[in-house]
Design a protein around this motif. Structure first.
Motif, PDB file in Angstrom:
ATOM      1  N   THR A  25       0.855  -1.179   0.000  1.00 40.43           N
ATOM      2  CA  THR A  25       0.000   0.000   0.000  1.00 40.43           C
ATOM      3  C   THR A  25       0.895   1.233   0.000  1.00 40.43           C
ATOM      4  OG1 THR A  25      -0.072   0.109   2.419  1.00 40.43           O
ATOM      5  CG2 THR A  25      -1.811  -1.148   1.333  1.00 40.43           C
ATOM      6  N   ASP A  26       0.318   2.391  -0.319  1.00 39.57           N
ATOM      7  CA  ASP A  26       1.067   3.640  -0.176  1.00 39.57           C
ATOM      8  C   ASP A  26       0.309   4.573   0.749  1.00 39.57           C
ATOM      9  OD1 ASP A  26      -1.016   4.408  -1.817  1.00 39.57           O
ATOM     10  OD2 ASP A  26       0.244   5.206  -3.410  1.00 39.57           O
ATOM     11  N   GLY A  27       1.024   5.573   1.286  1.00 43.98           N
ATOM     12  CA  GLY A  27       0.384   6.471   2.223  1.00 43.98           C
ATOM     13  C   GLY A  27       1.309   7.598   2.641  1.00 43.98           C
ATOM     14  N   HIS A  28       1.058   8.138   3.824  1.00 36.16           N
ATOM     15  CA  HIS A  28       1.848   9.269   4.317  1.00 36.16           C
ATOM     16  C   HIS A  28       1.747   9.305   5.841  1.00 36.16           C
ATOM     17  CE1 HIS A  28      -2.246  10.808   4.175  1.00 36.16           C
ATOM     18  NE2 HIS A  28      -1.882  11.746   5.057  1.00 36.16           N
ATOM     19  N   TYR A  29       2.501  10.202   6.451  1.00 39.17           N
ATOM     20  CA  TYR A  29       2.451  10.370   7.905  1.00 39.17           C
ATOM     21  C   TYR A  29       1.732  11.673   8.257  1.00 39.17           C
ATOM     22  CZ  TYR A  29       5.389   6.431   9.216  1.00 39.17           C
ATOM     23  OH  TYR A  29       5.866   5.176   9.443  1.00 39.17           O
ATOM     24  N   GLU A  30       0.923  11.599   9.288  1.00 36.13           N
ATOM     25  CA  GLU A  30       0.265  12.791   9.853  1.00 36.13           C
ATOM     26  C   GLU A  30       0.521  12.789  11.349  1.00 36.13           C
ATOM     27  OE1 GLU A  30      -3.860  13.036   8.924  1.00 36.13           O
ATOM     28  OE2 GLU A  30      -3.546  13.128   6.739  1.00 36.13           O
ATOM     29  N   GLY A  31       1.321  13.780  11.804  1.00 36.17           N
ATOM     30  CA  GLY A  31       1.636  13.850  13.230  1.00 36.17           C
ATOM     31  C   GLY A  31       2.323  12.617  13.757  1.00 36.17           C
ATOM     32  N   GLY A  32       3.176  12.007  12.927  1.00 38.03           N
ATOM     33  CA  GLY A  32       3.912  10.813  13.353  1.00 38.03           C
ATOM     34  C   GLY A  32       3.157   9.512  13.208  1.00 38.03           C
ATOM     35  N   THR A  33       1.933   9.568  12.721  1.00 39.22           N
ATOM     36  CA  THR A  33       1.118   8.362  12.538  1.00 39.22           C
ATOM     37  C   THR A  33       0.958   8.064  11.055  1.00 39.22           C
ATOM     38  OG1 THR A  33      -0.107   8.828  14.564  1.00 39.22           O
ATOM     39  CG2 THR A  33      -1.110   7.278  13.025  1.00 39.22           C
ATOM     40  N   TYR A  34       1.196   6.812  10.682  1.00 38.59           N
ATOM     41  CA  TYR A  34       1.040   6.428   9.284  1.00 38.59           C
ATOM     42  C   TYR A  34      -0.440   6.379   8.905  1.00 38.59           C
ATOM     43  CZ  TYR A  34       0.965   3.621   5.036  1.00 38.59           C
ATOM     44  OH  TYR A  34       0.729   3.157   3.772  1.00 38.59           O
ATOM     45  N   VAL A  35      -0.751   6.992   7.772  1.00 39.80           N
ATOM     46  CA  VAL A  35      -2.116   6.995   7.243  1.00 39.80           C
ATOM     47  C   VAL A  35      -2.080   6.440   5.823  1.00 39.80           C
ATOM     48  CG1 VAL A  35      -4.109   8.410   6.621  1.00 39.80           C
ATOM     49  CG2 VAL A  35      -2.709   9.019   8.624  1.00 39.80           C
ATOM     50  N   ALA A  37       7.158   9.553  -6.962  1.00 36.06           N
ATOM     51  CA  ALA A  37       7.306   9.708  -5.514  1.00 36.06           C
ATOM     52  C   ALA A  37       7.722  11.135  -5.192  1.00 36.06           C
ATOM     53  CB  ALA A  37       8.349   8.728  -4.994  1.00 36.06           C
ATOM     54  N   TYR A  38       7.499  11.541  -3.957  1.00 31.58           N
ATOM     55  CA  TYR A  38       7.835  12.899  -3.518  1.00 31.58           C
ATOM     56  C   TYR A  38       8.197  12.804  -2.029  1.00 31.58           C
ATOM     57  CZ  TYR A  38       2.922  12.186  -2.404  1.00 31.58           C
ATOM     58  OH  TYR A  38       1.739  11.643  -1.979  1.00 31.58           O
ATOM     59  N   PRO A  39       8.839  13.844  -1.483  1.00 35.98           N
ATOM     60  CA  PRO A  39       9.219  13.796  -0.070  1.00 35.98           C
ATOM     61  C   PRO A  39       8.030  13.495   0.839  1.00 35.98           C
ATOM     62  CG  PRO A  39      10.310  15.627  -1.136  1.00 35.98           C
ATOM     63  CD  PRO A  39       9.352  15.058  -2.151  1.00 35.98           C
ATOM     64  N   CYS A  40       8.244  12.566   1.764  1.00 35.96           N
ATOM     65  CA  CYS A  40       7.244  12.091   2.737  1.00 35.96           C
ATOM     66  C   CYS A  40       6.279  11.051   2.165  1.00 35.96           C
ATOM     67  CB  CYS A  40       6.454  13.242   3.366  1.00 35.96           C
ATOM     68  SG  CYS A  40       7.494  14.312   4.375  1.00 35.96           S
ATOM     69  N   TYR A  41       6.413  10.720   0.884  1.00 36.90           N
ATOM     70  CA  TYR A  41       5.617   9.623   0.317  1.00 36.90           C
ATOM     71  C   TYR A  41       6.114   8.315   0.930  1.00 36.90           C
ATOM     72  CZ  TYR A  41       3.602   6.531  -3.287  1.00 36.90           C
ATOM     73  OH  TYR A  41       2.901   5.561  -3.963  1.00 36.90           O
ATOM     74  N   VAL A  42       5.191   7.440   1.290  1.00 35.18           N
ATOM     75  CA  VAL A  42       5.534   6.213   2.005  1.00 35.18           C
ATOM     76  C   VAL A  42       4.917   5.007   1.291  1.00 35.18           C
ATOM     77  CG1 VAL A  42       5.343   4.940   4.190  1.00 35.18           C
ATOM     78  CG2 VAL A  42       5.666   7.425   4.210  1.00 35.18           C
ATOM     79  N   VAL A  43       5.716   3.968   1.137  1.00 35.17           N
ATOM     80  CA  VAL A  43       5.228   2.702   0.599  1.00 35.17           C
ATOM     81  C   VAL A  43       5.443   1.621   1.660  1.00 35.17           C
ATOM     82  CG1 VAL A  43       5.615   0.880  -1.105  1.00 35.17           C
ATOM     83  CG2 VAL A  43       5.630   3.285  -1.816  1.00 35.17           C
ATOM     84  N   ASN A  44       4.402   0.886   1.962  1.00 31.42           N
ATOM     85  CA  ASN A  44       4.494  -0.259   2.878  1.00 31.42           C
ATOM     86  C   ASN A  44       4.308  -1.552   2.096  1.00 31.42           C
ATOM     87  OD1 ASN A  44       4.768   0.339   5.868  1.00 31.42           O
ATOM     88  ND2 ASN A  44       3.270   1.879   5.248  1.00 31.42           N
ATOM     89  N   LEU A  45       5.211  -2.482   2.320  1.00 30.47           N
ATOM     90  CA  LEU A  45       5.182  -3.757   1.605  1.00 30.47           C
ATOM     91  C   LEU A  45       5.293  -4.887   2.623  1.00 30.47           C
ATOM     92  CD1 LEU A  45       7.046  -4.708  -1.625  1.00 30.47           C
ATOM     93  CD2 LEU A  45       7.420  -6.092   0.400  1.00 30.47           C
ATOM     94  N   THR A  46       4.432  -5.877   2.495  1.00 28.09           N
ATOM     95  CA  THR A  46       4.486  -7.078   3.338  1.00 28.09           C
ATOM     96  C   THR A  46       4.652  -8.292   2.436  1.00 28.09           C
ATOM     97  OG1 THR A  46       3.089  -6.108   5.058  1.00 28.09           O
ATOM     98  CG2 THR A  46       3.247  -8.500   5.016  1.00 28.09           C
ATOM     99  N   VAL A  47       5.587  -9.154   2.813  1.00 26.16           N
ATOM    100  CA  VAL A  47       5.814 -10.369   2.036  1.00 26.16           C
ATOM    101  C   VAL A  47       6.162 -11.490   3.012  1.00 26.16           C
ATOM    102  CG1 VAL A  47       8.263  -9.881   1.664  1.00 26.16           C
ATOM    103  CG2 VAL A  47       7.040 -11.342   0.038  1.00 26.16           C
TER     104      VAL A  47
END
Length: 202
Positions: A55-65, A105-115
């Protein structure tokens, strides 16, 4: 006199016969061989990836969204298996690597990968390390910084957090999950597709 001589000759003959017999027994014992047959069957070590999700997402106040800021859909990520592998004894199959492509991608862009890492072989294995490499050579994995860094400047481009698995033992036919978080930094290039390969040593 003749009788004594005959007795002496018979005694000598008897002694010689016994000596030869004793020598024969000793020789046969010295030459005797003992054979021990054994068979040793070694196990197989085959480890492969399976059950991939991201999934992809971002951080808000230190919490991943999950999802991008404001519901936008700018960054793109794809992840696919590569290099199929099959254990010769169990017949179970998996993949040696995961190829990840991230565009826009851009600064603060986050990708989470589970395998999941699957022990396809017949003996327990322990995960030694996880390697991340860039086939283009633009990025270098720096375990000390937990980041993919620019090959020229050494600046972190993508911070990488790896959760679970390293140092863990996986029994035969069992699997365990590993989670990756790829967090883009300010020095990430514009109009750049980042591509890297994930492999495992066990």
């Amino acid at each position: 006199m003749a009788r004594n001589k005959a007795r002496w000759m018979m005694a000598s003959f008897l002694v010689a016969t016994l000596a030869l017999a004793g020598a024969g027994v000793a020789y046969s014992h010295w030459q005797q061989n003992l054979y021990i047959g054994s068979s040793v069957y070694t196990g197989t070590v085959t480890v492969g990836f399976s059950k991939l999700s991201y999934t992809d997402g971002h951080y808000e106040g230190g919490t991943y969204v999950q999802g991008e800021v404001g519901g936008k859909d700018v960054g793109k990520v794809t992840a696919n298996y590569t290099d199929p592998i099959t254990d010769p004894v169990t017949g179970k199959s998996g993949y040696k690597g995961i190829i990840v492509n991230i565009t826009n991608a851009y600064p603060c862009y986050v990708v989470n990968l589970t395998v999941f890492v699957h022990n396809l072989g017949t003996v327990p294995v322990k995960v030694k390390r996880i390697n991340i490499t860039d086939p283009t050579g633009a990025l270098i994995w720096d375990p000390g910084k937990s980041a993919l860094v620019d090959a020229t400047t050494g600046k972190p481009i993508i911070n990488v957090k790896i959760t679970n698995l390293v140092g863990a033992q996986i029994d035969p036919c069992k699997e365990d999950a590993v989670d990756f978080e790829f967090h883009f930094k300010q020095d990430a290039e514009q109009q750049k597709t980042y591509r890297f390969l994930i492999t495992i040593e066990a």
